[in-house]
Write a protein that holds these residues in place. Structure first.
Motif: not given
Length: 189
Positions: A17-21, A24-26, A170-177, A179-188
């Motif tokens: 789900x995070x990967x799909x999100x 989308x964000x990318x 764009x900057x807010x979206x990049x920061x959110x992305x 953060x989600x990538x970090x969370x994704x790595x954490x989950x992995x």
């Protein structure tokens, strides 16, 4: 064991789900980048148009100034001519010139001279009228170009505001992305 498998499946589902999100964000980030680039190009073109229109306005103003100077000289000539006609009595003077001839050849010469003077007067009046018309046209062009310039400047200001908003988004979206990538790595992990 079943709990661990359930947790792994839930983590895997959340990861998907995070990967799909993230994808989308990318894509959204890419669209914003393209829009920002297009707006930058439009802003640069508008700035170039503003410079070009400013140059045209300056040129027209120089031409108007020259025309006004010519018209002032022309009006002075017309005033002198009108004054002399008024003092001499106008057409009666021409008649006296023609009737004062001593021979037929002299009459023809005087008639040609009178005709030349009348044609010259008409020419001066016609040129003056043409100059006045040209002056009005150029002044209207200047007003039109100045209005166009103001519109372009307003458009440029609007584009600048849009660009700032897009960059912020764009900057807010990049920061959110991130953060989600970090969370994704954490989950992995």
């Amino acid at each position: 064991r079943q709990d661990v498998q359930s947790n792994i499946k839930a983590a895997s589902d959340e990861l998907t789900s995070l990967q799909a999100e993230q994808d989308q964000m990318k894509a959204q980030l890419e669209r914003l980048t393209i829009a920002e680039e297009e707006n930058n190009k439009k802003a640069q073109k508008t700035e170039a148009d503003i410079k070009e229109t400013s140059k045209q306005v300056e040129q027209l103003e120089k031409e108007i100034k020259l025309l006004q100077e010519k018209l002032e000289k022309r009006n002075a000539i017309l005033k002198d001519r009108a004054r002399s006609l008024q003092e001499s009595g106008g057409n009666v003077e021409y008649l006296q010139v023609l009737l004062g001839s001593s021979s037929f050849g002299d009459f023809v010469d005087r008639a040609l001279a009178v005709s030349t003077i009348v044609d010259a007067d008409r020419g001066i009046l016609k040129e003056t009228k043409n100059m006045q018309d040209e002056l009005k046209t150029k002044q209207a062009d200047v007003k039109s170009k100045l209005a166009s310039l103001e519109d372009m400047k307003a458009e440029l200001d609007e584009m600048t505001v849009q660009l700032a908003a897009q960059k912020k988004q764009k900057d807010a979206l990049a920061k959110e992305l991130k953060d989600k990538e970090a969370k994704n790595e954490e989950l992995k992990a």
